[in-house]
Write an enzyme that holds these catalytic residues in place. Structure first.
Site, mmCIF file in Angstrom:
data_model
loop_
_atom_site.group_PDB
_atom_site.id
_atom_site.type_symbol
_atom_site.label_atom_id
_atom_site.label_comp_id
_atom_site.label_asym_id
_atom_site.label_seq_id
_atom_site.Cartn_x
_atom_site.Cartn_y
_atom_site.Cartn_z
ATOM 1 N N SER A 311 -4.289 2.259 2.456
ATOM 2 C CA SER A 311 -3.235 1.890 3.397
ATOM 3 C C SER A 311 -3.833 1.102 4.556
ATOM 4 C CB SER A 311 -2.553 3.181 3.861
ATOM 5 O OG SER A 311 -1.417 2.920 4.627
ATOM 6 N N ASP A 367 4.772 0.952 -4.947
ATOM 7 C CA ASP A 367 4.392 1.134 -3.537
ATOM 8 C C ASP A 367 4.769 -0.108 -2.746
ATOM 9 O OD1 ASP A 367 3.223 1.785 -1.131
ATOM 10 O OD2 ASP A 367 1.163 1.851 -1.891
ATOM 11 N N HIS A 422 3.121 5.869 -2.208
ATOM 12 C CA HIS A 422 2.031 5.345 -1.385
ATOM 13 C C HIS A 422 0.897 6.366 -1.229
ATOM 14 C CE1 HIS A 422 0.070 2.858 1.546
ATOM 15 N NE2 HIS A 422 0.202 3.728 2.515
#
Lengths: 554, 554
Positions: A311, A367, A422
């Site tokens: 991320s 995602d 995610h």
């Protein structure tokens, strides 16, 4: 062994009798005659799920589906019916490690990883999972409790991190913790302690630098400096606020290489008045990388740098890789990122290529974060839509993508869950099961599927693991000898730079000596007869020698 | 000592210097000169709270307010400024226990407790808290994890319950666990395990019978049989569905004594095909009470019965008291309930009075549950309004009410939180601080305020305890020797009636012998040469002697 071949796979297909431990047991009614009637069928309510049968069907169907699609590789159909036994309690969670030193050059320096990806080479898979677990450890070891005095720091001192988090087996040692300012121009995703005596009001633990030990270095064929950057567990908070504002990466020129303002700000912010960010995250990590490279190169060792993150951490990894490759052209730099957003413009991507930075991006199709910047969230994360402008063309992904798909895993719920899509543990699960871009899930994947639910509810309920199970007993409270529930103090080795009254004078005078030594040995730039700011990496090195506790503080 | 006087109160008013542990500490910048500048004021962000100052002000204001109202008793104003020290880590959480045997008759048999309530006699307070903690233990020890094989049971075997839950100090022994059917005509508040091998699909653990040990019996002046009934933590689910449908309490007559259908159904339901509810909760508890009363009366001891429960558990306590007082007119029966709804009509209340049942109801003014039936919930629990009919007049509260008010406690947030207002730990906190119907919170209250947040977020944030902190490490999962996260098996002593293959023959033959003995010693009603249902309390007694494990199963 050829690069594209799989290692031998052993299938342990257990006969039905092996399920007896899981089959319903008869209960007994106490009667004067010896009689053990089976439980009546209506007592097994329909809401109860027969795990073996259900999962077997499920997996069987799933495998059949893949067989019908005609794209499954031979290794899958050897054992078309997975059973609960395949991932259950009686197998280790990872395979023995092979010596891959012969591949070091190929993995770290060859122009492209593409030929290792389809099918995914098992050795590369293991390396991806290793770095992925480094990334995951930055979440697992993060103190996110705002009622903790140390909220926003790492739960453990660097010497104990891998032991506490269960990663000793990778054979690395953490050499440095990294901190970033929490007052930067990024949305409020950074944790802050509510405690009156908080360890810091300004900084958050952002990850660490680790280096492979002798045994692991031997196995992989080089001394590997690994950097793991912490990201965000839940993307909505900060993704909504990503401004998509590009800024020049080099502060002192008008280069056309530009990156997203928020990421760059987090990576480079510092403040003289803070305790942990007198140096920016960038300066901290680069000082440590340079120190380690110098140290091992002086010993004549081959050195590599591998930077990982999930991320936001993947974005920081890319900025870090850009800087490391620029500063250390002799050292190969790789990035292994998971669910990372775009970071910069095309010139940034081109320059990374020129610098020889190798980037492998794991991207789950479902995602949304890797689509950022370039899409907008409406009403939280309920709706996602493309920006009508050219944002997604301005920002460019770099490197090679390993495309994953949550629908290939028979263990995952068939649901819409943006946070789940995610989640880094889902990424690691899918890498573990990945065969090639067209096939389904590997039968022989060994990683514990219970980890899927560590911080998500994506694992199918039949498997019997509670959702979001990663939590501390009594939220960290403990009952003291007076019978009161209190937040206990950390053990000294886990306290970020504890304030040691008795040692203060000793440390201060030791620093004076150390600084003088340092001034002779190296060129100190900020030395002042009256007031010396400790900003040079060499000072840090000296401090470490004196205090043995440089981990948390600059 | 006269009944209405307080025991001596010692105030430990600490000077301001005692706060130094909690005051902000200076951090230091590393400089070549020895210098420790105080942290800059802007670094202490405004979101950080200075605990001592804030709480001291808060409590000071609060006490002043009470002084102005002119109703505070002398014992409060001796120490008008409470400090954090008063509830902090260095005091035990309860006072030494006095011998109250001289009061046994008064507490258990006098017509009315009213004269002990304003001001609340400290000895009575301690007894209320003792039974309240019995009630609370039914929540703390309940396995509410649907992924547990034993979801819906007690986490611990009865021999270990008080040790595990920290209540050994009350000096009671649990003699019997109580179960109720989960298929009754009550809304879905009962837990059910999703596990394929669930311990039971039909029953939930509902509480226990305990009896005071020799020392405690001596202290309180009688052998006390305590019954604790589990209720509901969150009332909305079942309260919305309380039907307000009265039904006759005696199955075989047309008495005008009526109680709410749902409560009565839960208390009396049974099913021959189940494992834990061949007997209803009513039969289980009455069999055990009768056995204990007979046992101790035969030894010539004075016996009392005290039944406690919170919420729904308080309703069951009242039904249980009605039955116990009817069946055992020679034994005094008391009910200590917390936040209990109304249970029956006026005739039910009158009959309880005739039977001499003493009821002390703790009621928080802001709690809506004691107003049930008689109000309706609209849109969940966001709105509460009175039924326009006569429901609240039909259902009658019985006994003496101790009225509590969340606004009197300086530790509680000034918020609207219906679940919080109903939380049993809030009740216990307010009882601990109660002085009389007009005054505020006792300075010398010792109970740990951290318990307030065990399952609520009602404690003021300044005190630094996380909300809803009562949770299991990793939701009960443990990492096994293969590195896999699994729900571990319970230790044998905590398994409800484990199936013991090896012992089966022994048990069955032992039962045969035991039943024959029992048939001679007492009159067995369901004896059959071929098929003997173990339904009599005497069988249970014998079984216990033989197997030592009647706890969980009928």
């Amino acid at each position: 062994m050829a690069l594209s071949s799989y290692s031998t796979i052993n299938h342990h297909h257990l006969p039905a009798a092996a399920h007896s431990r899981l089959a319903p047991r008869a209960t007994y009614r106490i009667t004067a005659t010896v009689e053990e009637p089976a439980i009546k069928s209506h007592n097994r309510s329909s809401s109860a799920i027969n795990i073996p049968a259900t999962l077997s069907n499920l997996l069987h169907l799933n495998t059949k589906h893949h067989t019908n699609s005609g794209t499954t590789t031979a290794s899958v159909n050897n054992n078309p019916t997975l059973t609960l036994e395949n991932f259950d309690r009686r197998t280790p969670t990872y395979s023995p490690k092979e010596d891959i030193s012969s591949l070091c050059t190929e993995i770290h320096r060859s122009a492209d990883w593409s030929h290792l990806l389809s099918p995914l080479h098992p050795w590369l898979r293991r390396e991806i999972l290793k770095y992925g677990e480094f990334s995951q450890s930055t979440y697992d070891a993060f103190d996110s409790n705002p009622f903790s005095q140390y909220g926003g720091s790492c739960l453990y001192g660097r010497h104990r991190l891998f032991e506490k988090i269960g990663l000793l087996r990778h054979g690395y040692d953490v050499t440095k913790y990294l901190y970033a300012m929490s007052h930067v121009d990024l949305p409020i995703w950074l944790e802050r302690s509510l405690h009156a005596e908080a360890w810091s009001r300004d900084s958050n633990w952002m990850g660490y630098v680790a280096v492979s030990g002798d045994e692991e270095s031997c196995r992989i064929g080089c001394r590997d400096i690994a950097v793991a950057w912490r990201g965000t567990v839940m993307p909505a908070e900060w993704l909504e606020d990503i401004q998509g504002k590009l800024e020049t990466i080099e502060s002192n020129n008008d280069s056309d290489i530009k990156v997203e303002h928020g990421f760059h700000s987090l990576y480079t912010s510092k403040n003289e008045t803070t305790r942990y960010n007198k140096l920016s995250a960038s300066e901290q990590v680069m000082n440590e990388i340079k120190r380690l490279v110098r140290f091992y190169q002086e010993k004549g060792e081959k050195v590599s740098i591998t930077i990982t993150g999930h991320s936001l951490g993947g974005a920081l990894a890319l900025l870090n890789a850009y800087e490391a490759a620029s500063a250390l052209p002799s050292v190969p730099v790789s990035v292994i990122s998971f669910g990372a957003p775009r970071v910069g413009n095309e010139a940034f991507g081109d320059r990374l290529k020129e610098l020889g930075v190798k980037v492998l991006r794991m991207v789950i199709k479902q995602d949304v974060v890797p689509k950022m910047p370039g899409i907008l969230f409406n009403e939280g994360i309920k709706m996602v839509e493309k920006v009508t402008g050219t944002l997604e063309w301005v920002y460019t992904h770099v490197g090679v993508e390993l495309g994953l798909n949550v629908r290939t895993s028979p263990y995952l719920k068939n649901c819409i869950d943006f946070a789940g899509f995610h989640n880094l543990e889902i990424y690691l699960h899918l890498v573990d099961g990945y065969m090639n871009s067209k096939s389904g899930f590997r039968c022989e994947a060994k990683r514990d599927v219970a980890l899927i639910n560590k911080a998500s509810g994506m694992l199918r309920e039949e498997i019997g693991i509670p959702p979001c199970w990663h939590q501390t007993a009594n939220s960290g409270l403990m009952c003291n000898s007076y019978g009161r529930w209190v937040m206990p103090n950390r053990v000294p080795e886990d306290i970020p730079s504890p304030y040691r009254d008795g040692q203060m004078n000793y440390i201060v005078s030791a620093i004076s000596v150390a600084v003088q030594e340092a001034a002779q040995a190296w060129l100190l730039q900020d030395l002042d007869a009256i007031h010396l700011q400790v900003v040079s990496p060499d000072d840090i090195l000296m401090l470490e020698r004196v205090t043995g506790n440089d981990d948390h503080e600059e």
